[in-house]
Design an enzyme around this catalytic site. Structure first.
Site, short mmCIF file in Angstrom:
data_model
loop_
_atom_site.label_atom_id
_atom_site.label_comp_id
_atom_site.label_asym_id
_atom_site.label_seq_id
_atom_site.Cartn_x
_atom_site.Cartn_y
_atom_site.Cartn_z
N HIS A 47 0.83 -1.21 0.00
CA HIS A 47 0.00 0.00 0.00
C HIS A 47 0.86 1.26 0.00
O HIS A 47 2.00 1.26 0.49
CB HIS A 47 -0.91 0.02 1.22
CG HIS A 47 -2.00 -1.00 1.17
ND1 HIS A 47 -3.05 -1.01 2.04
CD2 HIS A 47 -2.21 -2.05 0.33
CE1 HIS A 47 -3.86 -2.01 1.76
NE2 HIS A 47 -3.36 -2.67 0.73
N CYS A 60 -6.54 1.67 5.23
CA CYS A 60 -7.15 0.42 5.67
C CYS A 60 -6.76 0.21 7.13
O CYS A 60 -5.94 0.96 7.68
CB CYS A 60 -6.68 -0.74 4.79
SG CYS A 60 -4.94 -1.19 5.03
N GLU A 88 0.62 3.97 1.78
CA GLU A 88 0.97 4.41 3.13
C GLU A 88 2.16 3.60 3.67
O GLU A 88 3.08 4.14 4.28
CB GLU A 88 -0.23 4.24 4.07
CG GLU A 88 -1.46 5.02 3.66
CD GLU A 88 -2.39 4.25 2.71
OE1 GLU A 88 -3.57 4.65 2.61
OE2 GLU A 88 -1.96 3.26 2.08
N CYS A 145 -2.89 -0.29 7.61
CA CYS A 145 -2.13 0.95 7.42
C CYS A 145 -2.38 1.94 8.55
O CYS A 145 -1.47 2.66 8.96
CB CYS A 145 -2.47 1.58 6.07
SG CYS A 145 -1.76 0.67 4.67
#
Length: 152
Positions: free
Chosen positions: A76, A104, A78, A107
């Site tokens: 991801h 999410c 992040e 994260c």
């Protein structure tokens, strides 16, 4: 007569979210072209985008690896931004995380663990689990997409 009224300046959040959209253009998974920035004292300290780990094939090149409806081939945005800061020895303590979508759950927990104290997202993720983690931890979470308000 020409109007000389100044154009309103972008807020800092608008400014950094605009940069996030450019960072997201580097993403290599068409299921979620997301970007992220870590900002400390109004200075960008790290960026990240959705993509495969170094040395691994990209979704755009070889297709997706789908498990439970999610592509697991990529990291991801992040996570990549936080890892980028770690690789270069930059502290994330007290930083603001700007991201395309609200984080999410994983994260959000990573941001909390990394000492990030504010998260600003352009849009909401498909569920609010990450926003719930941030709110529970007392981390300020702002979602700029006013069409889907978040109420903890």
């Amino acid at each position: 007569m020409i109007s000389l009224s100044p154009t309103p300046r972008l807020s800092w959040d608008e400014y950094f979210l605009g940069i996030v959209s450019s960072v997201a253009e580097r993403a290599t998974c068409d299921r979620g072209r997301s970007g992220a920035l870590l900002v400390y004292q109004r200075q960008i300290v790290a960026t990240g985008y959705v993509g495969s780990p170094p040395g691994f094939p990209h979704c755009d090149d070889v297709g997706h690896s789908i498990v439970d409806g999610h592509c697991i081939r990529t990291v991801h945005a992040e996570q990549n931004a936080i890892a980028s800061a770690a690789r270069t020895g930059i502290s994330t303590l007290g930083a603001t995380l700007y991201c395309t979508m609200s984080p999410c759950r994983v994260c959000a927990m990573l941001a909390l663990t990394a000492g990030i104290d504010r998260v600003v997202s352009a849009y909401r993720y498909q569920n609010d689990a990450g926003l719930d983690v941030l709110t529970q931890a007392g981390i300020a979470a702002v979602v700029r997409d006013l069409t889907t308000p978040y109420v903890p």
